[in-house]
Each structure stands twice: as C-alpha cells, then as structure tokens.
Design an enzyme around this catalytic site. Structure first.
Site, PDB file in Angstrom:
ATOM      1  N   HIS A 145       8.516 -31.736 -25.271  1.00  0.00           N
ATOM      2  CA  HIS A 145       8.328 -32.590 -24.083  1.00  0.00           C
ATOM      3  C   HIS A 145       6.963 -32.394 -23.464  1.00  0.00           C
ATOM      4  O   HIS A 145       6.769 -32.639 -22.273  1.00  0.00           O
ATOM      5  CB  HIS A 145       9.447 -32.311 -23.070  1.00  0.00           C
ATOM      6  CG  HIS A 145      10.802 -32.648 -23.620  1.00  0.00           C
ATOM      7  ND1 HIS A 145      11.273 -33.932 -23.722  1.00  0.00           N
ATOM      8  CD2 HIS A 145      11.756 -31.851 -24.150  1.00  0.00           C
ATOM      9  CE1 HIS A 145      12.466 -33.921 -24.278  1.00  0.00           C
ATOM     10  NE2 HIS A 145      12.796 -32.664 -24.544  1.00  0.00           N
ATOM     11  N   TRP A 200      -3.610  -2.024  -1.462  1.00  0.00           N
ATOM     12  CA  TRP A 200      -3.587  -3.287  -2.226  1.00  0.00           C
ATOM     13  C   TRP A 200      -3.974  -4.334  -1.198  1.00  0.00           C
ATOM     14  O   TRP A 200      -3.204  -4.623  -0.271  1.00  0.00           O
ATOM     15  CB  TRP A 200      -2.198  -3.555  -2.781  1.00  0.00           C
ATOM     16  CG  TRP A 200      -2.124  -4.749  -3.685  1.00  0.00           C
ATOM     17  CD1 TRP A 200      -2.616  -4.860  -4.958  1.00  0.00           C
ATOM     18  CD2 TRP A 200      -1.531  -6.021  -3.391  1.00  0.00           C
ATOM     19  NE1 TRP A 200      -2.340  -6.108  -5.469  1.00  0.00           N
ATOM     20  CE2 TRP A 200      -1.697  -6.838  -4.530  1.00  0.00           C
ATOM     21  CE3 TRP A 200      -0.869  -6.543  -2.296  1.00  0.00           C
ATOM     22  CZ2 TRP A 200      -1.221  -8.150  -4.595  1.00  0.00           C
ATOM     23  CZ3 TRP A 200      -0.399  -7.850  -2.347  1.00  0.00           C
ATOM     24  CH2 TRP A 200      -0.584  -8.642  -3.488  1.00  0.00           C
ATOM     25  N   CYS A 237       0.857  -1.188   0.000  1.00  0.00           N
ATOM     26  CA  CYS A 237       0.000   0.000   0.000  1.00  0.00           C
ATOM     27  C   CYS A 237       0.892   1.238   0.000  1.00  0.00           C
ATOM     28  O   CYS A 237       2.100   1.149   0.152  1.00  0.00           O
ATOM     29  CB  CYS A 237      -0.865   0.013   1.261  1.00  0.00           C
ATOM     30  SG  CYS A 237      -1.828  -1.479   1.485  1.00  0.00           S
ATOM     31  N   LYS A 239       3.091  -2.318  -7.800  1.00  0.00           N
ATOM     32  CA  LYS A 239       4.444  -2.086  -8.316  1.00  0.00           C
ATOM     33  C   LYS A 239       5.489  -2.833  -7.503  1.00  0.00           C
ATOM     34  O   LYS A 239       6.474  -3.305  -8.031  1.00  0.00           O
ATOM     35  CB  LYS A 239       4.776  -0.590  -8.310  1.00  0.00           C
ATOM     36  CG  LYS A 239       6.141  -0.252  -8.864  1.00  0.00           C
ATOM     37  CD  LYS A 239       6.279  -0.640 -10.313  1.00  0.00           C
ATOM     38  CE  LYS A 239       7.645  -0.318 -10.866  1.00  0.00           C
ATOM     39  NZ  LYS A 239       7.865  -0.864 -12.226  1.00  0.00           N
ATOM     40  N   GLU A 273      10.480 -12.818 -20.139  1.00  0.00           N
ATOM     41  CA  GLU A 273      10.125 -11.409 -19.888  1.00  0.00           C
ATOM     42  C   GLU A 273       9.063 -10.936 -20.872  1.00  0.00           C
ATOM     43  O   GLU A 273       8.116 -10.249 -20.480  1.00  0.00           O
ATOM     44  CB  GLU A 273      11.380 -10.540 -19.949  1.00  0.00           C
ATOM     45  CG  GLU A 273      11.120  -9.063 -19.754  1.00  0.00           C
ATOM     46  CD  GLU A 273      10.463  -8.727 -18.410  1.00  0.00           C
ATOM     47  OE1 GLU A 273      10.389  -9.598 -17.521  1.00  0.00           O
ATOM     48  OE2 GLU A 273      10.019  -7.589 -18.250  1.00  0.00           O
TER      49      GLU A 273
HETATM   50  C1  AGP Z   1       7.372  -6.809 -13.752  1.00  0.00           C
HETATM   51  O1  AGP Z   1       6.831  -6.082 -14.845  1.00  0.00           O
HETATM   52  C2  AGP Z   1       6.442  -6.879 -12.581  1.00  0.00           C
HETATM   53  N1  AGP Z   1       6.022  -5.589 -12.195  1.00  0.00           N
HETATM   54  C3  AGP Z   1       6.968  -7.728 -11.456  1.00  0.00           C
HETATM   55  O2  AGP Z   1       7.239  -9.015 -11.965  1.00  0.00           O
HETATM   56  C4  AGP Z   1       8.264  -7.234 -10.769  1.00  0.00           C
HETATM   57  O3  AGP Z   1       9.358  -7.369 -11.646  1.00  0.00           O
HETATM   58  C5  AGP Z   1       8.502  -8.108  -9.527  1.00  0.00           C
HETATM   59  O4  AGP Z   1       7.401  -7.950  -8.657  1.00  0.00           O
HETATM   60  C6  AGP Z   1       9.797  -7.765  -8.795  1.00  0.00           C
HETATM   61  O5  AGP Z   1       9.714  -6.456  -8.303  1.00  0.00           O
HETATM   62  P1  AGP Z   1      11.088  -5.761  -7.776  1.00  0.00           P
HETATM   63  O6  AGP Z   1      12.014  -5.713  -8.960  1.00  0.00           O
HETATM   64  O7  AGP Z   1      10.663  -4.426  -7.293  1.00  0.00           O
HETATM   65  O8  AGP Z   1      11.633  -6.642  -6.687  1.00  0.00           O
END
Ligand code: AGP
Length: 609
Positions: free
Chosen positions: A505, A75, A2, A604, A482
């Site tokens: 596989h 969140w 949050c 995020k 990715e």
């Molecule tokens: C990636 O686009 C996502 N937002 C998510 O996978 C992110 O990379 C992951 O939560 C890791 O976050 P961080 O790099 O802040 O540790």
C-alpha cells in the site's frame, strides 16, 4: 529526564557524587555538575558533555574535603546542553545551589517577575528560576523557604538544595519526579533512584509528593505540606553494588540480554506458584472479569510494542476487545474509556511522563488501572489500582531488553489468567499453557545460544546500510516494531517496521535492489501470508533476512539469509524471536562504534512530554 544525587555524612562527598552520577547517566548525559559546601561557601564544578569531562576537571583541582554535596546529570529540556545551562544553579548572591529533575511549566512568568525585581539570569534553564526564588523567599528557615518556593511552581520537580547558611544540610522536595532518601553507616543520601546509592546504604525512604526532607549527617527529617514533622517507615534497601556493575561485559545492554532467562524466571516465580497463576497485587473475581467491556494497553516505545503483542495474545485467549495505544496519543484523543474497561499501563521505569498522563486520563474516566512496572516505588507503580512488578532487576542500558522480555512473560500470564477466569480454558489447557510459560527461561536461553553467533555475523549486512525494513504479521508485527526500534536507537540506522501485508500500500516503492528487509515469520497463523509478502520484496531484489522457527527452516533457507529459532510454544514465540533482533542490533551498533548503553539524544526514562 535528569539524575540528581546528594550526600551528607562524615566521609568526603565528591566520590559518592561522582559514582552516583555514573550510575544515573542512563537518565541523561549531555552535561553534569556538582556543588559542595566548604565552611560557609558553596563550590560548584560543572561541564557540558559526559561525566568523564567533569571528572577530569575535578581531578585537575585541589581535592575537595567537603562532606556535603549535590550532583546532577542532565538531559536538556529548557536550554541547550552547555556549561552555563548545566546544574547546579546558584541564586543571585550565591546563597543557594539547586539541582533539579523535571520541568517547571510556569517558569517564564516567574522569570519575568524576578527580572522585574532586578534578578539577572545566567542560563536559559527553568531551574535557575528556583534558585533565585529560594533566595527571594529566604526567611532563615530552610523548610519554610522551600515550602514557600515550591508552592509557586507548577510542573514536575525533584529538587536537592544547598544553603550557604546551613553548610551541613541538604533540603529536598519532589512533585511528579522521583526522589528517594537512603541512610546507612556511611551517611545520608538522596537520589533519583536507589541504583545510584546501592552498596552504600541499607534503608530507603520514599517521600510522597509535596513533602519536604531535611538531611543532616546522622538525621533525616520529613515534613508534610503543613510543615508538620512526620515519620516515614523505611524499607530495606536490597540492591547490591553488582546490580550496577557490567560484571565483565563490554556493555550493560549485552549483560542485560544475557540476563533475560534469569530475569524472566524471577518474574514468573512471583506469579506462578504450584502450577497456578496468581498476582501479588492484582486479582479479579469471575464476575469482575465478565464485566470487563474492553482492555486498553497504553505505553511508549518498547513497552508499547509489548502492548501490541498483548493485544493479539489477550484477544486470542479471551475474546475481550483489546486496544493498544501510544500514551502520547492516547492522553490527548479523549479515548472512550469507561468504568467497565481495564487499562494496563506498561512501563519499565514507571516514570514516563506520557504514560503517567495517560494513566491520569483513564482514572478521570473511572476505569481501573493495572500498572505493569519494573521499578518498584515509581510513580506508575504507586498510582495504579493494581500493580504487577516485573523482576528484571535494574536495567541500565537505554535500550530495553530484559524488562521487555519480562513484560511479555507477564502478558502471557494475564492472558491465561483472564481466560481461566472466564471459563474459556479447561484445566488441562490451562496447565499446558502454564507449563509452556514456565519453560520460557529455557526457551530464551536456548535461543540466545542458537542465534548469537549468527546474529553477530549477519550484523555485517547492516553496518554500511542507511535503511532497513522490518515486516511481520500478527505478533510478528510487534516483534518487527521492536526489532526496528532496537536497530535505530543504538546504531542510528534509519529503520521502519511494517505490517507485511501493508507494504504493497505504498512503502514497497522504496524497495530497490539490495534493500535490507528483515522478515519475521514465527507466528504460525500467518506464516504463508508473510512468505508471499517476502516474495513480493524479493521480486524487487531486496535482500531478505528471515527469522522463523526450526519448523520452517526448509522454506526460509532459500532466502538470502535466515536465523532459525528453536521450536517453542506458539504462545511464547514472541519472546524467542526478539532475541536475535536484540543481538543483531547490538552487534551492528558495536561494529558502527556507537555508544550502545547511552545512545545520542536518548534517556532511559522520558519524564518530560
Ligand atoms: C526502548 O529501548 C526505549 N528505551 C524506549 O522506547 C522505552 O521503551 C520507552 O521510553 C518507554 O519507557 P518505559 O518503559 O520506562 O515507560
């Protein structure tokens, strides 16, 4: 995760709170709320849904003239997204209002204890427990009341608290969740990060875990765990308000894709000086490098995908066994890490709970930790034995792009750094690779220019699709992971990444006429092998979009669709091939009218496990 914010000063609080919550929405956005003091009362407005819902409710009310307030964007962890579960939470008699980022792990025991004392709960949240505990522990002194209450909590928390008896003050504390205090001519602010406040303050204080902070209009006091007042040296707050502005782009994600050349340039400028690689807060002697038994790269999501690229790159350049793991698995599998290993924790936010826990596990086993982080002052940034900061600047879009590219750039530098230390690379080879790394910004720029319109037009292939497959070998496999994550997290299309050689596989049973397969074919070492896997899916009438370098244009032009990236160094090609995948995902999500910067269910930084 949050976002929390607070303000006390001579100006109206609500505009600061709402602006700050808008900048904190990337941390969570299923409900929002604010509390302000007016004389000796606390007024709360909160609502389920995005910040815009709260804003419209506030706009419909008489304008608040309060100069003190706290705010929260959520969140959901405990308790579904709803108005009653949104923050701030009031204590039983309305004496305290609390906003909280984190998780209280022992809230159930505390809740039943309070209920035995006759406390009635309005919400299903862990945070409401804190509000009632404050009231029950209240002794007339804010600092000691908060100290007594915090000692009863286990878990992670960053708290901003209002008390009806002290309408001009805000009291805060943190443990395991981020909290910064900022001051300037406009007043005193507290927030989950400096982004929320940028443009309104010029000093930032970073309180340590367990410290209690008392904010007044023109004074901030810090207290240690023994409740002794302490002095914290502030840092200069350099963030500009434009850092949080879309600057004409429709979405932060597109802005951040376009910022990648400059972000990588800025990152490299702190590492490569006069043609030599040196890190500000990380260095090893030759003996220390020779003593490394293995390297563990541990992270989550996209940062983990950087780690997979890193495994291939570092092993190829140094021969050091390099293991990669997702942090949520690593932390519970009792990894055979020892003091002779080096662990690299990669994280954009520096607050990812699983990565923090993995770091703790590694340190318990005596290994050294190198933090590779974008947010300075974050938990992972502060907890490593060594730290390398990417200089991507604030990344607002939930889907990472520029931080990912900066992390990759640092991985290349680490590979060359270790290899040079071990005497594997000659001076000439070192210089050549460093030159290739230094040309990364131009490579990324050229790839954006060369692939943007093609990616936009080819996104049509995906907009009606329910499934997509990304395949690749070597560093192409990491790019496939990715690219797959980018597509699914912002366009909600189911997507899977597979080692190209692994399809036969099992998964190839899912390939049927028209199935979308994105084939990453930029890793020169395995091009022909991946090409044969492409033939396998073509034999089942899949529709293939191939991504490769100009060198292989003639071979892949016979496939259904292709995106050609400019020829570049084999070392840095992962940075080029991810660009069209970022753009493809962006334009697909745009055409599907998805909420690109704030995709559903995501945040995020995931500060809960
Ligand atoms: C990636 O686009 C996502 N937002 C998510 O996978 C992110 O990379 C992951 O939560 C890791 O976050 P961080 O790099 O802040 O540790």
């Amino acid at each position: 995760m949050c976002g929390i914010i607070g303000y006390t000063g001579n100006n109206k609080a609500v505009p600061y709170l709402l602006e700050g919550l808008g900048r904190l929405e990337y941390r969570g956005y299923d409900s929002t709320g604010i509390a302000t003091t007016q004389g000796n009362s606390i007024n709360i407005t909160k609502a389920k849904g995005r910040l815009s819902v709260l804003k419209s409710i506030i706009a419909s009310k008489k304008q608040s003239t309060s100069t003190v307030g706290i705010g929260h964007t959520r969140w959901a962890t405990h308790g579904e997204p709803s108005t009653v579960n949104s923050h701030p939470h009031l204590s039983r008699n309305g004496l305290f209002a609390v906003v909280h980022n984190g998780i209280i792990e022992n809230y159930k025991e505390l809740k039943s204890d309070l209920q035995k004392d006759g406390y009635v709960f309005r919400s299903d949240t862990d945070t409401e427990v804190i509000a009632h505990l404050l009231e029950r522990n209240y002794d007339g002194d804010l600092v000691s009341t908060v100290s007594k209450t915090a000692k009863m909590l286990t878990g992670a928390y960053a708290l901003c608290i209002l008390c009806r008896d002290f309408p001009e003050k805000i009291v805060c504390t943190r443990l395991g969740s981020p909290l910064v205090v900022c001051t300037g001519d406009e007043g005193t602010f507290v927030s989950s990060d400096t982004l929320a406040i940028s443009g309104h303050a010029d000093k930032v204080f970073r309180p340590k875990a367990g410290e209690i902070i008392l904010l007044a209009k023109d004074k901030v006091s810090f207290f240690n765990k023994a409740l002794k007042e302490i002095f914290i040296t502030p840092e200069k707050l350099t963030l500009k308000s434009t850092d949080t502005d879309k600057e004409g782009y429709e979405h932060y994600m597109l802005k951040e894709i376009m910022e990648q050349p400059e972000a990588v340039r800025s990152t490299l400028s702190h590492i490569i000086k006069n043609g030599r690689i040196s890190f500000d807060s990380f260095s090893l002697t030759k003996q220390e490098a020779e003593a490394i038994r293995g390297i563990y790269i541990v992270a989550c999501g996209s940062a983990y995908h950087v780690g997979v690229s890193g495994k291939y790159i570092i092993e190829k350049l140094t021969g050091i066994p390099t293991h990669t793991d997702i942090a949520s698995e690593f932390r519970y599998r009792n990894p055979p890490v020892s003091k002779n290993d080096l662990c690299i924790i990669i994280s954009q936010s520096g607050e990812t709970a699983d990565s923090i826990a993995a770091m703790k596990k590694v340190k318990e086993k005596g290994a050294k930790v190198l933090s590779l982080v974008n947010v300075e002052g974050s938990t992972i940034s502060l907890s490593g034995d060594y730290v390398i900061h990417t200089k991507a600047g604030p990344e607002i879009a939930v889907a990472t792009t520029k931080a990912y590219s900066c992390q990759l750039a640092v991985i290349y530098c680490l590979g060359v750094y270790f290899s040079s230390l071990l005497g594997i690379l000659s001076e000439k080879e070192q210089s050549r690779l460093i030159e290739e790394i230094l040309s990364l910004p131009e490579t990324i720029e050229a790839t954006i220019v060369a692939t943007r319109s093609k990616a936009e037009s080819l996104s049509e292939l995906f907009t009606e699709k329910e499934h997509a497959y990304f395949i690749g070998r070597g560093t192409d496999y990491a790019a496939a992971m990715e690219g797959s994550l980018k597509l699914k997290e912002i366009s909600y299309i189911h997507s899977e990444a597979y080692g190209a050689g692994e399809l036969k596989h099992g998964t190839i049973s899912l390939i049927e006429p028209g199935t979308m397969v994105v084939a990453l074919m930029s890793d020169e070492n395995v091009f022909t092998k991946t090409y044969s896997n492409v033939r396998e899916v073509k034999a089942r009438s899949a529709r293939v979009l191939a991504v490769s370098t100009k060198k292989h244009e003639h071979e892949i032009s016979s496939l259904d669709h292709c995106i050609i990236i400019p020829d570049c160094s084999s070392l840095t090609v992962p940075s080029a091939e991810i660009i069209p995948l970022q753009l493809l995902s962006y334009f697909t999500a745009l055409k599907r009218s998805c909420d690109i910067d704030k995709p559903r269910n995501l945040a995020k930084s995931v500060t809960v496990e």
